[in-house]
Design a protein around this motif. Structure first.
Motif, PDB file in Angstrom:
ATOM      1  N   ILE A   8      25.799  -7.118  26.578  1.00 12.22           N
ATOM      2  CA  ILE A   8      25.107  -6.882  27.580  1.00 12.22           C
ATOM      3  C   ILE A   8      24.137  -7.892  28.481  1.00 12.22           C
ATOM      4  O   ILE A   8      24.464  -7.732  29.777  1.00 12.22           O
ATOM      5  CB  ILE A   8      23.897  -5.861  27.204  1.00 12.22           C
ATOM      6  N   ALA A   9      24.231  -8.716  27.396  1.00 13.68           N
ATOM      7  CA  ALA A   9      23.229  -9.481  28.149  1.00 13.68           C
ATOM      8  C   ALA A   9      23.665 -10.027  29.026  1.00 13.68           C
ATOM      9  O   ALA A   9      23.733 -10.657  30.459  1.00 13.68           O
ATOM     10  CB  ALA A   9      21.972 -10.747  26.881  1.00 13.68           C
ATOM     11  N   VAL A  10      25.134 -10.895  28.400  1.00 15.05           N
ATOM     12  CA  VAL A  10      25.941 -11.850  29.465  1.00 15.05           C
ATOM     13  C   VAL A  10      26.353 -10.616  30.541  1.00 15.05           C
ATOM     14  O   VAL A  10      26.349 -11.795  31.296  1.00 15.05           O
ATOM     15  CB  VAL A  10      27.255 -12.287  28.289  1.00 15.05           C
ATOM     16  N   ILE A  11      26.220  -9.793  30.341  1.00 15.84           N
ATOM     17  CA  ILE A  11      27.387  -8.725  31.954  1.00 15.84           C
ATOM     18  C   ILE A  11      26.027  -9.116  32.955  1.00 15.84           C
ATOM     19  O   ILE A  11      26.093  -8.678  34.130  1.00 15.84           O
ATOM     20  CB  ILE A  11      27.477  -7.366  31.238  1.00 15.84           C
ATOM     21  N   ILE A  13      33.193 -20.292  32.606  1.00 15.87           N
ATOM     22  CA  ILE A  13      33.532 -19.413  31.728  1.00 15.87           C
ATOM     23  C   ILE A  13      33.709 -18.252  31.093  1.00 15.87           C
ATOM     24  O   ILE A  13      34.440 -18.050  30.596  1.00 15.87           O
ATOM     25  CB  ILE A  13      32.842 -20.468  30.265  1.00 15.87           C
ATOM     26  N   MET A  14      33.521 -16.999  31.634  1.00 16.92           N
ATOM     27  CA  MET A  14      33.399 -15.861  31.158  1.00 16.92           C
ATOM     28  C   MET A  14      34.957 -15.566  31.116  1.00 16.92           C
ATOM     29  O   MET A  14      34.899 -14.256  30.555  1.00 16.92           O
ATOM     30  CB  MET A  14      31.870 -14.625  31.999  1.00 16.92           C
ATOM     31  N   TRP A  15      35.504 -15.943  32.182  1.00 19.53           N
ATOM     32  CA  TRP A  15      36.230 -15.498  32.508  1.00 19.53           C
ATOM     33  C   TRP A  15      37.503 -15.459  31.702  1.00 19.53           C
ATOM     34  O   TRP A  15      39.009 -14.736  31.831  1.00 19.53           O
ATOM     35  CB  TRP A  15      36.783 -16.060  33.803  1.00 19.53           C
ATOM     36  N   SER A  16      37.923 -16.378  31.127  1.00 18.36           N
ATOM     37  CA  SER A  16      38.165 -17.247  30.325  1.00 18.36           C
ATOM     38  C   SER A  16      37.639 -16.786  28.554  1.00 18.36           C
ATOM     39  O   SER A  16      38.889 -16.703  27.790  1.00 18.36           O
ATOM     40  CB  SER A  16      37.793 -18.916  30.352  1.00 18.36           C
ATOM     41  N   ASN A  43      33.240  -6.096  33.690  1.00 19.06           N
ATOM     42  CA  ASN A  43      32.523  -5.803  32.977  1.00 19.06           C
ATOM     43  C   ASN A  43      31.825  -4.302  33.212  1.00 19.06           C
ATOM     44  O   ASN A  43      31.113  -3.867  31.993  1.00 19.06           O
ATOM     45  CB  ASN A  43      30.873  -6.711  34.091  1.00 19.06           C
ATOM     46  N   ALA A  44      31.944  -3.702  33.618  1.00 17.42           N
ATOM     47  CA  ALA A  44      32.080  -1.907  33.833  1.00 17.42           C
ATOM     48  C   ALA A  44      32.962  -1.350  33.655  1.00 17.42           C
ATOM     49  O   ALA A  44      32.532  -0.232  32.513  1.00 17.42           O
ATOM     50  CB  ALA A  44      31.892  -1.879  35.426  1.00 17.42           C
ATOM     51  N   ASP A  84      35.782  -8.595  40.547  1.00 17.41           N
ATOM     52  CA  ASP A  84      36.152  -8.052  39.571  1.00 17.41           C
ATOM     53  C   ASP A  84      35.014  -8.376  38.068  1.00 17.41           C
ATOM     54  O   ASP A  84      34.896  -7.437  37.517  1.00 17.41           O
ATOM     55  CB  ASP A  84      37.062  -9.515  38.926  1.00 17.41           C
ATOM     56  N   VAL A  85      34.486  -9.027  38.653  1.00 18.93           N
ATOM     57  CA  VAL A  85      32.844  -9.802  37.519  1.00 18.93           C
ATOM     58  C   VAL A  85      32.482  -8.109  37.822  1.00 18.93           C
ATOM     59  O   VAL A  85      32.219  -7.908  36.301  1.00 18.93           O
ATOM     60  CB  VAL A  85      31.676 -10.631  38.234  1.00 18.93           C
TER      61      VAL A  85
END
Length: 487
Positions: A426-429, A232-235, A385-386, A380-381
């Motif tokens: 940052i935690a999700v990343i 879901i983070m991609w969305s 995120n970087a 991509d992730v």
């Protein structure tokens, strides 16, 4: 109403940057809402895999929780930076002003490289939905081969119906792209809205609880949450794209925050309502990308199923068009500031569109959509995120270096507010990067990410030398011209 030109590039004390013709502020509120919608979402298309991965109840919870811990922090950081520095470039501009030229170059180069793979997905997505309406072998039918690459009917359809027409749309003006995105968003959302009404009505009439089961049978809620979050983070991760086109937004101090809020609400509802409605049918364990078309047919008949599937095709068009606008501006600012050849900054006389950047980007995306880049997409992730971490670093640096800088959309609460926004993001990343690394292909993705970063770091030094040489030449030319005029 007069059109205000975008703020030109600020130069450091030791160098002069000759800006290209300023991009004009031509994107109003609702056009920006459409652009943000497609930069982040495009609707519930592609969200089907979340439900079998996380379970119905947990999937719905993730749709509501993820924007709070990930989407809203990205949007808040972007809103503060893009209204404080309402110029073209996004993370590139923020890093240039808050950090230094090295990090600015990294931001621009990494975002452009990331777009090569990311943008190639949408023509493929269009062909995948088109194939649902045609014989199963359509997309894979090989027209001819060029070495290791097969030119298929699916690729040709993506080029003919997505890359070429929406490349042309982007050549007109940012205003035209924004207006078309807003209308395409309406068209995309209509079949999803009908499906939502029919499905939610069925839930009530049949007494179905969409939250049951909460997680897949035999899977723990924590494990399912982790898998679902990585999907879901991609969305919710595209809100920072608005910063790249901030130099073309009318009245950015007011329009960007307002458009971001409206788009956030529309995006969450466009995910939540169709997913709830789809759970009025069975078989969620087997859902894959494109399954909402079959679900819609089951709920409202073949016509609704076709409408939802066509909506997926149109969503792919909107996604490509909106993201081409922002990705081509990354190339434009790198060229304008002479990190690469100035030819890429050439603009049309009427609208100021960087037409060479649009054409070069379109060609690259067509080439990348030729191959099977599914394995490359996992990088991509790391890249996205970087860039988000770099944006946060630029925000913190600007708070320290330029505390008096006007910030129309300032994150409230001082450093506590930044901590409240930055910590969950940052935690999700970190969580998703670890998840990607431990999954199959994770080592490949991390290795590729390191290789890409190493390449952009090494590329900085010849790019800096090229930039200095051309800046010196332009400074000498400007000085000679001034002396000639004085004479």
């Amino acid at each position: 109403m007069a059109v205000t030109p975008a703020t030109p590039v600020a130069a450091t004390p030791t160098e002069t940057v000759r800006a290209a013709h300023p991009l004009t502020r031509q994107i109003p509120l609702w056009s920006l809402v459409g652009l943000i919608f497609f930069s982040v979402s495009g609707g519930a298309y592609g969200l089907e895999e979340l439900v079998p991965a996380a379970g119905p109840g947990l999937a719905l919870l993730l749709i509501l929780v993820t924007p709070i811990i990930y989407g809203i922090p990205i949007a808040a950081i972007t809103a503060e930076l893009s209204t404080a520095l309402p110029n073209e470039g996004g993370t590139y501009e923020w890093a240039r002003r808050g950090l230094n030229s090295f990090w600015a170059f990294q931001a621009g180069a990494l975002r452009w490289v990331n777009s090569w793979v990311d943008m190639a997905l949408y023509p493929v997505m269009f062909s995948s939905y088109l194939a649902l309406l045609l014989p199963a072998s359509f997309a894979d039918q090989v027209l001819f081969s060029a070495g290791p690459l097969d030119v298929t009917m699916g690729w040709l359809a993506g080029v003919v119906f997505v890359i070429i027409p929406f490349g042309i749309v982007n050549l007109f003006s940012a205003r035209f792209v924004g207006a078309s995105s807003a209308w395409i968003a309406v068209i995309v959302l209509i079949p999803l809205a009908v499906m939502s009404v029919v499905g939610i009505s069925t839930l009530f009439t049949e007494g179905i609880n969409p939250l049951v089961p909460f997680a897949p049978t035999g899977a723990s809620a924590f494990a399912s949450f982790g898998v679902g979050l990585s999907i879901i983070m991609w969305s919710y991760c595209g809100f920072d794209s608005v910063g790249v086109i901030a130099g073309e937004v009318k009245n950015p101090g007011r329009v960007i925050p307002k458009a971001t809020i409206i788009a956030m609400i529309v995006i969450v509802l466009s995910y939540l309502l169709p997913t709830v409605a789809a759970l009025a049918t069975g078989g969620w364990e087997d859902w894959t990308t494109g399954s909402f078309g079959a679900v819609a047919a089951q709920l409202g008949g073949p016509a609704l199923g076709i409408a939802v599937t066509v909506g997926g095709m149109i969503a792919a068009m909107g996604l490509y068009s909106s993201l081409l606008l922002s990705s081509s501006r990354v190339v434009f600012v790198l060229s304008r500031d002479r990190w690469v050849t100035g030819a890429l900054a050439r603009q049309t006389k009427k609208s100021g569109t960087p037409w060479v950047s649009v054409l070069v980007s379109s060609l690259l995306y067509a080439l990348f959509s030729l191959g099977s880049f599914a394995d490359l997409v996992v990088v991509d992730v790391f890249l996205i995120n970087a860039l988000l971490i770099l944006s946060l670093a630029a925000l913190i640096a600007l708070r320290i270096r330029e505390p008096q800088l006007p910030r129309p959309a300032r994150i409230p609460g001082g450093w506590w507010g930044i901590g409240l926004v930055g910590t969950p993001m940052i935690a999700v990343i970190l969580f998703t990067m670890i998840t990607q690394f431990t999954d199959n292909g994770g080592f490949f993705a991390l290795s590729l990410f390191i290789a890409i970063v190493a390449t952009t770091v090494l590329a900085y030094f010849p790019a800096r030398a090229y930039r200095r040489r051309h800046l010196n030449q332009e400074q000498l030319a400007s000085s000679s011209s001034g002396q000639a005029d004085a004479g």
